[in-house]
Design an enzyme around this catalytic site. Structure first.
Site, PDB file in Angstrom:
ATOM      1  CB  SER A  64      -0.886   0.038   1.244  1.00 26.25           C
ATOM      2  OG  SER A  64      -1.629  -1.142   1.374  1.00 26.25           O
TER       3      SER A  64
HETATM    4  N1  SAH Z   1      -0.495  -4.881   4.041  1.00 25.24           N
HETATM    5  C1  SAH Z   1       0.271  -5.179   2.845  1.00 25.24           C
HETATM    6  C2  SAH Z   1      -0.490  -4.825   1.587  1.00 25.24           C
HETATM    7  C3  SAH Z   1      -1.036  -6.052   1.059  1.00 25.24           C
HETATM    8  S1  SAH Z   1      -2.003  -6.025  -0.421  1.00 25.24           S
HETATM    9  C4  SAH Z   1       1.630  -4.522   2.862  1.00 25.24           C
HETATM   10  O1  SAH Z   1       1.937  -3.765   3.791  1.00 25.24           O
HETATM   11  O2  SAH Z   1       2.439  -4.802   1.966  1.00 25.24           O
HETATM   12  C5  SAH Z   1      -3.272  -7.135   0.125  1.00 25.24           C
HETATM   13  C6  SAH Z   1      -2.836  -8.552   0.386  1.00 25.24           C
HETATM   14  O3  SAH Z   1      -4.004  -9.253   0.797  1.00 25.24           O
HETATM   15  C7  SAH Z   1      -2.289  -9.306  -0.828  1.00 25.24           C
HETATM   16  O4  SAH Z   1      -1.016  -9.800  -0.517  1.00 25.24           O
HETATM   17  C8  SAH Z   1      -3.298 -10.439  -1.031  1.00 25.24           C
HETATM   18  O5  SAH Z   1      -2.711 -11.656  -1.465  1.00 25.24           O
HETATM   19  C9  SAH Z   1      -3.878 -10.596   0.361  1.00 25.24           C
HETATM   20  N2  SAH Z   1      -5.211 -11.215   0.442  1.00 25.24           N
HETATM   21  C10 SAH Z   1      -6.265 -11.146  -0.421  1.00 25.24           C
HETATM   22  N3  SAH Z   1      -7.310 -11.842   0.052  1.00 25.24           N
HETATM   23  C11 SAH Z   1      -6.919 -12.377   1.236  1.00 25.24           C
HETATM   24  C12 SAH Z   1      -7.551 -13.210   2.209  1.00 25.24           C
HETATM   25  N4  SAH Z   1      -8.815 -13.650   2.074  1.00 25.24           N
HETATM   26  N5  SAH Z   1      -6.842 -13.569   3.300  1.00 25.24           N
HETATM   27  C13 SAH Z   1      -5.570 -13.158   3.481  1.00 25.24           C
HETATM   28  N6  SAH Z   1      -4.917 -12.375   2.593  1.00 25.24           N
HETATM   29  C14 SAH Z   1      -5.577 -11.987   1.488  1.00 25.24           C
END
Ligand code: SAH
Length: 221
Positions: A64
């Site tokens: 993000s």
């Molecule tokens: N917080 C992260 C941003 C992640 S983007 C950072 O600081 O880098 C969102 C993430 O959510 C992705 O890696 C995606 O694979 C994950 N995601 C999507 N659906 C999900 C679910 N049901 N459970 C866990 N993770 C999930």
């Protein structure tokens, strides 16, 4: 670029987030100043680490933008000692910022559905010294993580079609959840507060755009 170059860029970014009014508290400011975002992005993108923008981390996912990480931490009103659940570990950066804020007496549980990204995050958190405060779980975060519930705070970093009911169940009384809700390309950041009598209060913060939450209480794919 050297470590001190990154540190100068980090300071400038944090100052501008303070000026924009995104960072409002000392505790979030200090955490954003401390956690090295360059350690959480792919090596070839390190020189973009202090642009205020999301960056690709592989598997179609993104880390993000710094302003969104800071804003979600502010809206969650994080404090030392809290137990926090993060859905969507991705790079591990947001988990590290939360870990920095909750401190050694707090605990962070972070769920990621893609095992490859969870190991990427594990390496990044280990290198930066945050792994001892963060428990990484591979699974469907739309179901929450019952073994460590209830949580003082829940931060969801993927966009959901609705607030997943298990997350509401696993939020402590007087707890706060920050979650983007909407369709695939248009979401609103919500703050959900569970009051001391168990009733819920919803507040909207800003339009936003996150990758989809894929799972039982998220999208199918
Ligand atoms: N917080 C992260 C941003 C992640 S983007 C950072 O600081 O880098 C969102 C993430 O959510 C992705 O890696 C995606 O694979 C994950 N995601 C999507 N659906 C999900 C679910 N049901 N459970 C866990 N993770 C999930």
């Amino acid at each position: 670029m050297t470590e001190s170059d990154f540190s100068i860029l980090r300071q400038a970014l944090v100052e501008s987030l303070v000026e924009e009014g995104v960072i409002r508290s000392k505790i979030v400011k200090e955490a954003m100043l401390k956690v090295p975002r360059e350690e959480f992005v792919p090596i070839h993108l390190r020189h973009y680490a202090y642009e205020d923008t999301p960056l690709p981390i592989g598997y179609g996912q993104t880390i993000s933008a710094p302003h969104m990480v800071a804003l979600m931490c502010e809206e969650a009103q994080l404090a030392p000692g809290m137990r926090v659940l993060e859905i969507g570990t991705g790079s591990g950066y947001h988990a590290a910022v939360i870990a920095e804020i909750v401190g050694p007496k707090g605990a962070v549980y972070s769920i990621e559905r893609l095992a490859e990204l969870s190991s990427f995050a594990r390496r990044n958190l280990a290198r930066t010294g945050y792994l001892d405060r963060v428990t990484l779980i591979i699974g469907d975060g739309s179901m929450g993580y019952p073994p460590a519930a209830p949580y003082d705070r829940i931060i969801v970093t993927a966009a959901a079609p609705e607030v997943p009911p298990p997350l509401i169940d696993q939020l402590a009384r007087n707890g706060i959840m920050v979650i983007p809700v909407g369709d695939r390309f248009n979401q609103i950041l919500y703050v959900v507060r569970k009051k001391s009598d168990g009733s819920l209060e919803y507040r909207t913060v800003t339009p936003c755009l996150f990758v989809p939450l894929i799972g039982r209480h998220g999208w199918d794919s």
